[in-house]
Enzyme design. Structure first.
Site, mmCIF file in Angstrom:
data_model
loop_
_atom_site.group_PDB
_atom_site.id
_atom_site.type_symbol
_atom_site.label_atom_id
_atom_site.label_comp_id
_atom_site.label_asym_id
_atom_site.label_seq_id
_atom_site.Cartn_x
_atom_site.Cartn_y
_atom_site.Cartn_z
ATOM 1 C CB CYS A 223 -34.779 -32.584 -70.145
ATOM 2 S SG CYS A 223 -34.298 -33.000 -71.836
ATOM 3 C CB CYS B 155 -37.713 -31.544 -73.291
ATOM 4 S SG CYS B 155 -36.967 -30.154 -72.399
ATOM 5 C CB CYS C 28 -33.825 -29.408 -75.625
ATOM 6 S SG CYS C 28 -34.211 -31.050 -74.979
ATOM 7 C CB CYS D 122 -45.791 -44.051 -70.639
ATOM 8 S SG CYS D 122 -44.954 -45.628 -70.607
#
Length: 168
Positions: free
Chosen positions: A86, A134, A137, A157
């Site tokens: 991330c 994510c 976060c 995607c």
């Protein structure tokens, strides 16, 4: 002659009704799409802190659920072994072993690392899609579709801007 005219009027009304229904569908589908309840994530920052930490484009994608233009991310063509993390918090998201070329213009994966991502339903374009974010976060990564390869049949995607690549 009157039967033909009645058929024409009847078909025209049906046609116009269908057009009206089609125009109303995005609004009707969005009726259940109130902003998601705030979820707590292990990594939290204020909006000002996110703006300071992220580039303008990372902020737009990760924090405002934007989408980058197709075929603009170098990560779409990344072929080395490693891990995609991330861009907001460094959480390990995807292994290069699950990456494939979906020919859509965005990095695509058939599976995330265990516990790395979460999902939610979004109606931003008028019909339900599976949004992926994510797990650490809450940053928006992209969407999951059911047209991927075996063994999962899923296509994650993902916006390349939402990730960084860490070579093995």
């Amino acid at each position: 002659m009157t039967d033909i005219r009645q058929d024409f009027v009847s078909h025209r009304r049906t046609f116009l009704g269908l057009i009206g229904l089609g125009a109303a569908m995005p609004m009707l589908a969005a009726c259940g799409s109130a902003p998601a309840q705030a979820k707590s994530f292990p990594i939290t920052r204020s909006d000002a802190q996110w703006r300071k930490k992220l580039t303008r484009e990372e902020y737009r994608i990760l924090r405002k659920a934007g989408t980058e233009r197709a075929f603009t991310s170098p990560l779409d063509k990344e072929k080395r072994k490693g891990t995609f993390v991330c861009a907001g918090c460094g959480n390990k998201l995807y292994s290069s072993a699950t990456k494939y070329d979906s020919k859509t213009g965005w990095p695509s994966f058939w599976k995330a690392l265990p516990g790395a991502v979460g999902t939610a339903t979004d109606y931003k374009i008028g019909y339900p899609r599976t949004e992926v974010h994510c797990a650490d976060c809450g940053g928006h990564l992209g969407h999951i579709f059911g047209d991927g390869p075996k063994p999962t049949g899923k296509r994650h995607c993902i916006n390349g801007v939402a990730m960084d690549f860490v070579p093995a």
